[in-house]
Design a protein around this motif. Structure first.
Motif, short mmCIF file in Angstrom:
data_model
loop_
_atom_site.label_atom_id
_atom_site.label_comp_id
_atom_site.label_asym_id
_atom_site.label_seq_id
_atom_site.Cartn_x
_atom_site.Cartn_y
_atom_site.Cartn_z
N GLN A 30 0.83 -1.20 0.00
CA GLN A 30 0.00 0.00 0.00
C GLN A 30 0.87 1.26 0.00
N ASP A 31 2.17 1.06 0.02
CA ASP A 31 3.14 2.14 -0.04
C ASP A 31 3.88 2.01 -1.37
N SER A 32 3.76 3.01 -2.22
CA SER A 32 4.36 2.92 -3.56
C SER A 32 5.87 2.77 -3.50
N ARG A 33 6.49 3.22 -2.39
CA ARG A 33 7.94 3.10 -2.25
C ARG A 33 8.37 1.65 -2.04
N LYS A 34 7.42 0.79 -1.66
CA LYS A 34 7.73 -0.63 -1.46
C LYS A 34 7.36 -1.48 -2.67
N ALA A 35 6.82 -0.83 -3.69
CA ALA A 35 6.42 -1.56 -4.90
C ALA A 35 7.66 -2.03 -5.65
N GLY A 36 7.51 -3.11 -6.38
CA GLY A 36 8.60 -3.65 -7.19
C GLY A 36 8.02 -4.57 -8.23
N PRO A 37 8.86 -5.21 -9.02
CA PRO A 37 8.36 -6.13 -10.05
C PRO A 37 7.47 -7.21 -9.45
N GLY A 38 6.28 -7.36 -10.00
CA GLY A 38 5.35 -8.39 -9.54
C GLY A 38 4.45 -7.97 -8.40
N ALA A 39 4.55 -6.73 -7.93
CA ALA A 39 3.73 -6.29 -6.80
C ALA A 39 2.33 -5.90 -7.25
N LEU A 40 1.40 -6.01 -6.31
CA LEU A 40 0.05 -5.47 -6.49
C LEU A 40 -0.06 -4.27 -5.55
N PHE A 41 -0.27 -3.09 -6.11
CA PHE A 41 -0.34 -1.86 -5.32
C PHE A 41 -1.81 -1.51 -5.06
N VAL A 42 -2.14 -1.30 -3.76
CA VAL A 42 -3.50 -0.92 -3.38
C VAL A 42 -3.47 0.53 -2.91
N ALA A 43 -4.23 1.38 -3.58
CA ALA A 43 -4.23 2.81 -3.26
C ALA A 43 -5.25 3.10 -2.16
N ILE A 44 -4.75 3.56 -1.01
CA ILE A 44 -5.60 3.84 0.14
C ILE A 44 -5.71 5.35 0.33
N ARG A 45 -6.93 5.81 0.56
CA ARG A 45 -7.12 7.22 0.90
C ARG A 45 -6.87 7.38 2.40
N GLY A 46 -5.70 7.91 2.76
CA GLY A 46 -5.33 8.06 4.16
C GLY A 46 -5.79 9.39 4.72
N PHE A 47 -5.37 9.66 5.97
CA PHE A 47 -5.76 10.90 6.64
C PHE A 47 -4.84 12.06 6.26
N ARG A 48 -3.63 11.73 5.81
CA ARG A 48 -2.69 12.79 5.44
C ARG A 48 -2.39 12.83 3.95
N THR A 49 -2.51 11.71 3.28
CA THR A 49 -2.26 11.69 1.85
C THR A 49 -3.13 10.61 1.20
N ASP A 50 -3.15 10.60 -0.11
CA ASP A 50 -4.00 9.68 -0.86
C ASP A 50 -3.13 8.83 -1.76
N GLY A 51 -3.21 7.51 -1.58
CA GLY A 51 -2.41 6.60 -2.38
C GLY A 51 -2.66 6.70 -3.87
N HIS A 52 -3.81 7.25 -4.25
CA HIS A 52 -4.11 7.40 -5.68
C HIS A 52 -3.17 8.39 -6.35
N ARG A 53 -2.47 9.20 -5.57
CA ARG A 53 -1.51 10.15 -6.14
C ARG A 53 -0.23 9.46 -6.59
N PHE A 54 -0.03 8.20 -6.19
CA PHE A 54 1.24 7.55 -6.42
C PHE A 54 1.11 6.31 -7.31
N LEU A 55 0.05 6.27 -8.11
CA LEU A 55 -0.15 5.13 -9.00
C LEU A 55 0.98 5.03 -10.01
N GLY A 56 1.39 6.18 -10.54
CA GLY A 56 2.46 6.19 -11.54
C GLY A 56 3.76 5.64 -10.99
N GLN A 57 4.09 6.04 -9.75
CA GLN A 57 5.33 5.55 -9.14
C GLN A 57 5.27 4.05 -8.93
N ALA A 58 4.10 3.54 -8.51
CA ALA A 58 3.95 2.10 -8.29
C ALA A 58 4.10 1.34 -9.61
#
Length: 517
Positions: A30-58
């Motif tokens: 759920q953290d784009s910084r931990k994404a890598g080859p073969g990962a499934l990234f889940v974008a979570i709308r958090g209280f301080r930031t929104d994971g949907h902003r980091f889809l490209g990085q994932a």
């Protein structure tokens, strides 16, 4: 497992390119910084930031696909997107599937409530160990434990992905029982969805976390989710003396074991309860027969923690001898009525009490032990429930002979503004004084209090004015070894500060020097 196999837990009808479904998933993140080859990234709308902003990085990191929430406007994800109604719920389901349902491979015990969760969890862990069932897992406010290995705890209950990974790691290390504090935030946010609990306990309900839940009914509604999810054949252990206990008991399909100070509770003291500086002793009447209790824990509130722990021991079919031994062996939990002893002739107690009810219980317990005055040092956290601040001010005055109001974790709020809200509950029965010398006596029946925003200064002052037989109570931070000021987390430990202050006083000859401030 393949992406298609993993996504099957989200139900039919998901749109997924055929060439992606057969590929192996290496990780769920759920953290784009931990994404890598073969990962499934889940974008979570958090209280301080929104994971949907980091889809490209994932996607750029090699993610097979991204899971996004319906209705959220997001940039081009750069990877196949799976749209779901709620990504938090999806993450919990995906985590359970990815880690192969670890809660089915051990006996999971959940404890929820405003007060007592941590102490009760340590008691239950000790009971299980006394029964010879080690290693035992522990997940809670202070830390996470896998047998003797300790892992720092960022949250009382981890996020669903971290929780399932932790449970899976426990099963790999042959852990057969895990005791978990279950916070209202975790229940409301679905962090424990998919967990199968063997037993769960309700300790009590008092005002807390209204900055998140807004109302007591919503707060209680979150707590009840744990028991609504208990299956028949599992067990709910309930403090029936709490006004909300009956509703908890009636809202579960599980077997119920009630705990209380009087009949007809299933688990209750039989005969007198002996309280003292050396702990508790009494006979506990239980469905498994009478159990003689001797505990080093102090205070009436710990009678409830012991009863609930015993109830959970019975729910787990632990022998009565193991229940008694486990309770006897469990010393004070870090930061829960923890004493600081440097050979001084007055007491110093450090406790996590940070609500009106927990502060009242703490001061009642200390009063039963104190030969002299109770000098309380406390504050309230910033960016948290503001409505409890004046209530805690009143509770501190009512239970103390002198009070020093200070900072807790002010976070992004002005410490003086927090203190002003605390003082609003103190003015009717409290007398504000200008220095430490003013804390020496009541005036017209009003309890004296002093404002010292610097917490180290407040602790030092309380230690300096203590007389023989007094007890200095440092409330609010307990086991925490940090203070959050602004967005900075600085090292600060009430216990260390108290030891330093005591030693400096001893270097001066141990004299009480409050009048010199």
């Amino acid at each position: 497992m393949t992406l298609a196999e993993l996504l099957s837990v989200l139900g039919p009808g998901l749109s997924l390119p055929a060439d992606a479904g057969g590929r192996e998933v290496t990780a769920v993140v759920q953290d784009s910084r931990k994404a890598g080859p073969g990962a499934l990234f889940v974008a979570i709308r958090g209280f301080r930031t929104d994971g949907h902003r980091f889809l490209g990085q994932a996607a750029a990191a090699g993610s097979l696909a991204v899971v996004v929430e319906a209705g959220v406007v997001a940039d081009n994800p750069g990877a196949p997107a799976i749209v779901v109604p709620d990504t938090r719920k999806a993450l919990a389901a995906l985590a359970v599937k990815f880690y192969d349902n670890p809660s089915l491979r051990l006996k999971l015990v959940g404890i929820t409530g405003t007060k007592g969760k941590t102490t009760t969890s340590y008691l239950v862990k000790s009971i299980i160990e006394a029964a010879g069932r080690a290693p035992v897992g522990l997940i809670g406010t202070i830390d996470y434990r896998i047998g003797d290995r300790i892992i720092p705890a960022p949250n009382t209950t981890p996020e669903s992905l971290e929780l399932q990974a932790l449970l899976a790691e426990m099963t790999e290390e042959q852990v057969r029982y895990c005791v978990m504090e279950v916070s209202s935030h975790a229940l409301e946010l679905g962090r424990t969805e998919g967990c199968v609990f063997e037993a769960a306990a309700f300790t009590n309900l008092a005002q807390d976390h209204l900055d998140f839940h807004e109302t007591m009914e919503a707060y209680f509604g979150s707590k009840k989710l744990l028991f609504a999810g208990l299956a028949a054949g599992k067990t709910a252990v309930v403090n029936i003396d709490d006004p909300r206990g009956r509703a908890v008991a009636e809202g579960t399909a599980a077997r119920v074991i009630t705990c209380g100070m009087m009949a007809p509770a299933d688990v209750r003291p039989e005969g007198p309860v002996t309280y003292g500086i050396r702990g508790l002793s009494f006979t506990l009447q239980t469905p498994a027969g009478p159990i003689s209790i001797a505990s080093p824990l102090v205070g009436r509130h710990n009678v409830y923690n012991v009863m609930i722990a015993a109830g959970l021991g019975i729910a787990l079919a632990m022998p009565a001898e193991a229940i008694a031994l486990g309770i006897k062996r469990m010393r004070a939990v870090p930061g829960r009525m923890e004493t600081v002893d440097e050979g001084q002739h007055f007491g110093v107690v450090v406790d996590y009490a940070h609500t009106e009810g927990s502060l009242q219980s703490l001061l009642e317990a200390v009063r039963s032990m104190a030969a002299g005055r109770i000098i309380t040092v406390f504050g309230c956290g910033g960016d948290r429930d503001r409505t409890k601040r004046p209530k805690m001010g009143r509770a501190a005055l009512e239970g103390s002979d002198a009070v020093i109001v200070t900072s807790d974790n002010p976070r992004t709020e002005d410490p003086l503004a927090i203190i002003a809200e605390i003082e609003a509950g103190m003015r009717e029965n409290g007398a504000a004084v200008g220095d430490a010398a003013g804390l020496a006596a009541r005036s017209g029946g009003r309890t004296p209090y002093l404002v010292l925003p610097d917490r180290a200064d407040a602790i030092r002052t309380a230690v300096d004015i203590a007389r023989d037989g007094d007890v200095v109570v440092l409330a609010g931070k307990g086991h925490e070894d940090y203070q959050i000021i602004g967005t900075e987390k600085r090292h600060f430990d009430d216990r260390e500060e108290a030891r330093t202050a005591i030693r400096k006083r001893q270097e001066r000859g141990g004299k009480q020097v409050g009048a010199e401030h």
